[in-house]
Design an enzyme around this catalytic site. Sequence first.
Site, mmCIF file in Angstrom:
data_model
loop_
_atom_site.group_PDB
_atom_site.id
_atom_site.type_symbol
_atom_site.label_atom_id
_atom_site.label_comp_id
_atom_site.label_asym_id
_atom_site.label_seq_id
_atom_site.Cartn_x
_atom_site.Cartn_y
_atom_site.Cartn_z
ATOM 1 N N ARG A 182 -115.578 5.091 -98.268
ATOM 2 C CA ARG A 182 -115.257 3.700 -98.566
ATOM 3 C C ARG A 182 -116.586 2.949 -98.655
ATOM 4 O O ARG A 182 -117.571 3.335 -98.015
ATOM 5 C CB ARG A 182 -114.385 3.092 -97.472
ATOM 6 C CG ARG A 182 -113.041 3.801 -97.286
ATOM 7 C CD ARG A 182 -112.275 3.224 -96.107
ATOM 8 N NE ARG A 182 -110.965 3.874 -95.947
ATOM 9 C CZ ARG A 182 -110.732 4.935 -95.189
ATOM 10 N NH1 ARG A 182 -111.722 5.482 -94.490
ATOM 11 N NH2 ARG A 182 -109.518 5.458 -95.110
ATOM 12 N N LYS A 188 -111.421 4.064 -90.781
ATOM 13 C CA LYS A 188 -110.364 3.142 -90.365
ATOM 14 C C LYS A 188 -109.660 3.661 -89.122
ATOM 15 O O LYS A 188 -109.407 4.855 -88.988
ATOM 16 C CB LYS A 188 -109.346 2.974 -91.494
ATOM 17 C CG LYS A 188 -109.803 2.058 -92.611
ATOM 18 C CD LYS A 188 -108.667 1.815 -93.583
ATOM 19 C CE LYS A 188 -109.074 0.819 -94.666
ATOM 20 N NZ LYS A 188 -107.965 0.567 -95.609
ATOM 21 N N HIS A 214 -115.303 1.196 -105.162
ATOM 22 C CA HIS A 214 -114.181 1.982 -104.632
ATOM 23 C C HIS A 214 -113.658 2.994 -105.652
ATOM 24 O O HIS A 214 -113.090 4.023 -105.271
ATOM 25 C CB HIS A 214 -113.052 1.051 -104.195
ATOM 26 C CG HIS A 214 -112.156 1.649 -103.159
ATOM 27 N ND1 HIS A 214 -112.610 2.011 -101.900
ATOM 28 C CD2 HIS A 214 -110.835 1.986 -103.190
ATOM 29 C CE1 HIS A 214 -111.601 2.521 -101.206
ATOM 30 N NE2 HIS A 214 -110.521 2.521 -101.964
ATOM 31 N N ARG A 267 -114.845 6.485 -105.072
ATOM 32 C CA ARG A 267 -114.103 7.207 -104.022
ATOM 33 C C ARG A 267 -112.823 7.808 -104.610
ATOM 34 O O ARG A 267 -112.490 8.963 -104.333
ATOM 35 C CB ARG A 267 -113.779 6.250 -102.877
ATOM 36 C CG ARG A 267 -112.827 6.816 -101.815
ATOM 37 C CD ARG A 267 -112.715 5.817 -100.666
ATOM 38 N NE ARG A 267 -111.488 5.956 -99.901
ATOM 39 C CZ ARG A 267 -111.334 6.763 -98.848
ATOM 40 N NH1 ARG A 267 -112.340 7.531 -98.456
ATOM 41 N NH2 ARG A 267 -110.192 6.806 -98.195
ATOM 42 N N HIS A 319 -107.655 10.007 -94.627
ATOM 43 C CA HIS A 319 -106.303 9.444 -94.666
ATOM 44 C C HIS A 319 -105.511 9.888 -93.444
ATOM 45 O O HIS A 319 -105.516 11.069 -93.085
ATOM 46 C CB HIS A 319 -105.560 9.906 -95.928
ATOM 47 C CG HIS A 319 -106.009 9.226 -97.172
ATOM 48 N ND1 HIS A 319 -105.797 9.738 -98.431
ATOM 49 C CD2 HIS A 319 -106.670 8.049 -97.362
ATOM 50 C CE1 HIS A 319 -106.299 8.919 -99.339
ATOM 51 N NE2 HIS A 319 -106.838 7.891 -98.712
ATOM 52 N N TYR A 362 -102.787 11.003 -105.434
ATOM 53 C CA TYR A 362 -103.734 11.587 -106.380
ATOM 54 C C TYR A 362 -103.112 12.716 -107.193
ATOM 55 O O TYR A 362 -103.608 13.044 -108.269
ATOM 56 C CB TYR A 362 -104.982 12.074 -105.638
ATOM 57 C CG TYR A 362 -105.786 10.926 -105.091
ATOM 58 C CD1 TYR A 362 -106.632 10.194 -105.917
ATOM 59 C CD2 TYR A 362 -105.673 10.540 -103.759
ATOM 60 C CE1 TYR A 362 -107.353 9.114 -105.428
ATOM 61 C CE2 TYR A 362 -106.383 9.461 -103.261
ATOM 62 C CZ TYR A 362 -107.217 8.753 -104.099
ATOM 63 O OH TYR A 362 -107.917 7.683 -103.625
#
Length: 305
Positions: A159, A182, A250, A253, A276, A285
């Site tokens: 990110r 995150k 972004h 990524r 994730h 994806y």
Amino acid sequence: MLDISIQELIKQWQKYLILQKNYSNNTVIAYNNDLKHFLEFMNYYNSELVTLNHIKTADIRLIRSWLAKRKCENFTASSIARGLSTVKNFYKFLEKTLLLNNHIIFSIKSPKKAKLLPKGLSVDDVLISLEHIEEYGNVKWVELRNKALIVLIYAAGLRISEALSITKLHLQNLEFIKIIGKGSKERIIPWLPLTKNLITKYLEILPYKLDENEPIFRGRQGKKLQPSVFNRELIKLKRIYGLPEYLTAHSFRHSFASHLLEYGADLRSIQELLGHKSLSTTQKYTQTSIKHLEAVYNTAYPIKK
């Protein structure tokens, strides 16, 4: 207008998000704007200065009226959902710190968000970006910084906030880079020689002395580089070379994930590399990859001709 005690609570909540929840500054700013919008509406709704009692007694009509107002103001479904999530987050904080309970807030469901597929760049778009990004810095170290950032994000799937938090300490390990993403989720990503070589060259000519724990990517005045500044560099690039409008930091990524999938990587590995929490997030994806295959099929499959 807000009561002084409410303003102090908001400051404590922001500190909690940064120190306890490890949210990025950009996320905290977005959350703060959402909460400000909610409290301003509460002020208007009650026709008086918002107090803790107003917050405690907020009912379902107030919340739904606020959500309807955001919709009328053309907020996207995603922004409306995030706004409600922000309010719930704030109320959870109040419940934890003040034992203030308002279960009505948590009973309201978020509006359904449109399922937008992540937009990655083609390999050619990435190569064009890398070839020409050095033309827009005017100063050699800025040009190298821009190129190193693109390579880092694209080669490691970071990110932008993660990339801009890289320090000299991250460079000490020759084999991998450890990222705290995150939700304080840690992941390990292999270093590519190209990435590390570019960053090393950039640091050799960077005109600012940095401590080992300071972010290495700096703005022209020596302060930590901001995402908006880097994205402005990319705007110049895409305008001159006709690159996709959705090209942002972004998007590199997204391209990292899409290209890995197209070249045979498995979803679980991509999930780990992207950081994730849920595999369902990574599965978006596969839809992008299917779209790519359909396009190839429709233009190149010989039986169709």
